[in-house]
Design a protein around this motif. Structure first.
Motif, PDB file in Angstrom:
ATOM      1  N   VAL A 156      75.262  11.976   0.801  1.00 15.42           N
ATOM      2  CA  VAL A 156      75.609  12.922   1.859  1.00 15.42           C
ATOM      3  C   VAL A 156      74.464  13.907   2.059  1.00 15.42           C
ATOM      4  O   VAL A 156      73.945  14.482   1.093  1.00 15.42           O
ATOM      5  CB  VAL A 156      76.905  13.703   1.528  1.00 15.42           C
ATOM      6  N   VAL A 167      78.040  18.787   7.109  1.00 11.68           N
ATOM      7  CA  VAL A 167      77.504  17.450   6.856  1.00 11.68           C
ATOM      8  C   VAL A 167      76.681  16.994   8.058  1.00 11.68           C
ATOM      9  O   VAL A 167      77.147  17.023   9.199  1.00 11.68           O
ATOM     10  CB  VAL A 167      78.641  16.441   6.578  1.00 11.68           C
ATOM     11  N   SER A 187      76.339  10.961   6.489  1.00 11.26           N
ATOM     12  CA  SER A 187      77.127  10.580   5.314  1.00 11.26           C
ATOM     13  C   SER A 187      77.257   9.067   5.215  1.00 11.26           C
ATOM     14  O   SER A 187      77.540   8.393   6.203  1.00 11.26           O
ATOM     15  CB  SER A 187      78.521  11.215   5.375  1.00 11.26           C
ATOM     16  N   ALA A 239      78.658  12.609  -2.828  1.00  4.01           N
ATOM     17  CA  ALA A 239      79.936  12.996  -2.228  1.00  4.01           C
ATOM     18  C   ALA A 239      80.890  13.587  -3.253  1.00  4.01           C
ATOM     19  O   ALA A 239      81.664  14.509  -2.948  1.00  4.01           O
ATOM     20  CB  ALA A 239      80.576  11.791  -1.532  1.00  4.01           C
TER      21      ALA A 239
END
Length: 325
Positions: A29, A68, A71, A105
């Motif tokens: 991520v 984010v 991802s 993550a």
């Protein structure tokens, strides 16, 4: 390009650098960081006064909140607000003093919908640790209206603990050696200020009982002084080692008064506990956030603020805004 505070092993020293985003650690991520904050461990790393960082070059910062960007995880998508605390970030892995950082993550917790990323870092690891301490004390049987002591009350964990406990209806006494901060601590909810000198000197294993519970952010001699003054079946949530790792006491508080010593370490808290704590933090009244003494700085002020923190010249929270230049 990613703008970061990079530590170099030549004192060590800090410098602001722009690096290719491809040079960031490869993780699942990628997060655009909105805010990080300056913690005691960060100050030790930045000034080179503690063995926090072992490999160089390195980006410090033990926590951050942001959005984010990309991802490869099923748990997060672009645009999600996230918080990262623990997992060795800022110690073993590159951390939050950056515009962008790649992380696993598993290290992340979703930022509650009604909590901004700025408020998340106004709380930061300090607020999370304070809430985990409150939860531990409650689960250990702390009754409503109990008398609770908070040591290191002008620091990040301590100042949040004072506010949270007072807001929950506990009678909070705050320990500090900073006379000029007495009024501020009273504004946060402390009913009484206890001079640090009362607890940080030589003490007998047992003294007259004064408190039903305590949040100790200092450790060492301070913790020994707190344990000696707990009421019968008192509970102490211990969260800090700034005063040292030695505990100059005996078994007497634990056997003769049934005192419980509860270790609180936010780094080790499982995902479920951290998520539950963040949800509870998000429910705090907003006026608690406005009462918190806060300074927002850019990368170029990190070293100066770190030195001030280690010298005991800061209080409240220091936020780092990567976009502030």
């Amino acid at each position: 390009m990613a703008r970061v505070v990079m530590l170099r092993d030549q004192e060590p020293r800090c410098q602001i650098e722009e690096i290719d985003a491809n040079d960031l650690p490869e993780r699942s991520v990628s997060v655009d960081i909105d805010y990080s904050d300056l913690n005691y461990k960060d100050a030790l790393a930045v000034t080179g006064k503690g063995k926090i960082v072992r490999d160089y070059p390195f980006v410090p910062g033990i926590d951050f909140a942001g959005t984010v960007r990309e991802s490869r995880s099923d748990h997060y998508a672009a645009g999600d607000k996230v918080i990262l605390t623990g997992w060795g970030v800022g110690e073993r892995h590159w951390g939050g003093f950056a515009e962008t950082m790649n992380v696993d993550a598993d290290w992340l917790v979703p930022c509650p919908d009604d909590l901004s990323t700025r408020d998340a870092m106004l709380l930061g690891t300090a607020g999370l640790t304070a809430m985990l301490s409150v939860i531990q004390l409650e689960q250990a049987g702390l009754a409503a209206g109990g008398k609770v002591l908070v040591t290191g009350a002008t620091g990040g964990v301590g100042s949040w603990a004072v506010q949270m406990l007072a807001q929950l209806g506990y009678d909070v006494e705050a320990v500090t050696g900073k006379a000029e901060q007495h009024h501020w601590l009273e504004e946060l909810g402390a009913s009484q200020i206890v001079p640090r000198s009362e607890l940080d000197g030589d003490t007998r294993p047992l003294e007259k009982g004064r408190w039903d519970a305590a949040v100790d952010t200092v450790g060492g001699q301070m913790l020994a002084g707190v344990l000696a003054r707990m009421n019968y079946q008192g509970r102490v949530a211990a969260v800090g080692l700034a005063g040292g790792t030695d505990l100059p006491t005996t078994v007497m508080p634990f056997i003769l008064r049934g005192v419980s010593l509860l270790g609180v370490e936010s780094v080790m808290a499982p995902f479920e506990q951290r998520q539950a704590a963040w949800q509870r933090l998000a429910s705090l009244p907003r006026d608690l956030f406005t009462r918190m003494q806060t300074e927002e700085i850019g990368f170029d002020q990190v070293v100066e603020q770190a030195e001030a923190m280690l010298a005991g010249k800061t209080y409240g929270r220091v936020l780092i805004n990567p976009q502030q230049r």
